[in-house]
Write an enzyme that holds these catalytic residues in place. Structure first.
Site, PDB file in Angstrom:
ATOM      1  N   CYS A   1       0.872  -1.174   0.000  1.00  0.00           N
ATOM      2  CA  CYS A   1       0.000   0.000   0.000  1.00  0.00           C
ATOM      3  C   CYS A   1       0.908   1.223   0.000  1.00  0.00           C
ATOM      4  O   CYS A   1       1.633   1.469   0.972  1.00  0.00           O
ATOM      5  CB  CYS A   1      -0.884  -0.005   1.257  1.00  0.00           C
ATOM      6  SG  CYS A   1      -1.924   1.464   1.387  1.00  0.00           S
TER       7      CYS A   1
ATOM      8  N   CYS B   1      -0.577   2.899  -6.691  1.00  0.00           N
ATOM      9  CA  CYS B   1      -1.578   2.450  -5.724  1.00  0.00           C
ATOM     10  C   CYS B   1      -1.856   1.002  -6.107  1.00  0.00           C
ATOM     11  O   CYS B   1      -2.087   0.708  -7.289  1.00  0.00           O
ATOM     12  CB  CYS B   1      -2.844   3.293  -5.816  1.00  0.00           C
ATOM     13  SG  CYS B   1      -4.237   2.599  -4.881  1.00  0.00           S
TER      14      CYS B   1
HETATM   15  N1  DGL Z   1      -3.975   0.500  -2.056  1.00  0.00           N
HETATM   16  C1  DGL Z   1      -3.546   1.709  -1.511  1.00  0.00           C
HETATM   17  C2  DGL Z   1      -2.272   2.246  -2.110  1.00  0.00           C
HETATM   18  O1  DGL Z   1      -1.469   1.485  -2.642  1.00  0.00           O
HETATM   19  C3  DGL Z   1      -4.500   2.790  -1.061  1.00  0.00           C
HETATM   20  C4  DGL Z   1      -5.943   2.885  -1.448  1.00  0.00           C
HETATM   21  C5  DGL Z   1      -6.696   3.778  -0.460  1.00  0.00           C
HETATM   22  O2  DGL Z   1      -6.963   3.276   0.637  1.00  0.00           O
HETATM   23  O3  DGL Z   1      -6.962   4.956  -0.751  1.00  0.00           O
HETATM   24  O4  DGL Z   1      -1.991   3.395  -2.059  1.00  0.00           O
END
Ligand code: DGL
Length: 260
Positions: free
Chosen positions: A74, A189
């Protein structure tokens, strides 16, 4: 020999794009996937509140699951708390996920690179520092998308996404300047690779979509001690901070071979 599980942590289901690659490289490992869905989306959170939430959660997760290593697939979390996690839990190894700005800067032909991320990742000092450190010779266009992570969540659960919405979110990535065009879009993301086909389809011109999932999995593999192949592992598990997931989510994670 180390037969402990690898723990993956994301705000939602985006980290499954990294789990996919991790399993290819570490088929004998057991994985625990944690989605902090009670706090999704991370992209909108105020930094201090998000930092203390994640560090607090890890106190409990490490005590309960005793993992061999933690992956944070993330960007929004890693660019904020990786340093805090390492300082708070010095005996644990954390593999983070940060925008792939360095490889993009090395590969671009046109010198125009876009980084597509959550609003949180776009405003992080960490992200700005990556640009200063690795990409001063090209122009990096930071694009904060408010909707894409949620669109990816819906798409994975219900199989539907509005193509016009995807097109509108990615549109600011496409820049033309002095006869040159953006040629690389960094998917910063972990939710976004799920929409990669729609992005390709709705993009105004072809670009390289840079997804760092495999590189993250390779990094984790390089840090893990070998495990003995003959000890049977239990099933991979998914944990949702909101509690019992709904039917669509249960069916999605079953498809990924995870027990809720
Ligand atoms: N999957 C996450 C990232 O790589 C974040 C998505 C979110 O919670 O806004 O940034």
């Amino acid at each position: 020999m180390n037969d402990k599980p690898v723990l993956l942590f994301d705000s939602g289901i985006g980290g499954l794009t990294v789990l996919r690659e991790a399993r290819v490289l570490m088929p004998e490992r057991r994985f625990i996937y944690v989605a902090d869905d009670a706090a999704f989306p991370y992209g909108d959170w105020e930094e201090e509140a998000l930092r203390s939430r994640i560090v607090g959660l890890f106190g409990d997760l490490l005590a309960e699951h005793d993992p061999a290593l933690c992956m944070i697939p993330c960007n929004t979390a890693s660019t904020l708390v990786l340093g805090d996690l390492r300082a708070t839990f010095p005996h644990m190894q954390f593999v983070g996920t940060v925008p792939a700005i360095k490889p993009a800067a090395e590969r671009t032909q046109s010198g125009l690179v876009s980084v597509l991320a959550t609003p949180g990742t776009v405003k992080r000092q960490y992200t700005r520092d990556l640009i200063t450190q690795w990409a001063t010779k090209c122009q990096v266009n930071l694009v904060g998308s408010v909707r894409l992570a949620a669109l990816a969540e819906t798409y994975m659960r219900h199989g539907f996404v509005e193509e016009e919405a995807v097109a509108a979110e990615i549109a600011p990535c496409f820049v033309e300047r002095d006869g040159r065009r953006t040629d690389i879009v960094v998917l910063a993301c972990t939710h976004y690779p799920f929409l990669a086909n729609r992005m390709r389809k709705t993009a105004p011109w072809p670009v390289d979509w840079l997804d760092p999932a495999e590189a993250i999995a390779r990094r984790a593999l390089s840090l893990l001690p070998a495990r003995s192949g003959d000890i049977p592992t239990g099933p991979d598990r998914a944990i949702f901070t909101r509690g019992e997931p709904d039917a669509a989510t249960r069916s999605l994670i079953r498809g990924f071979g995870l027990a809720a």
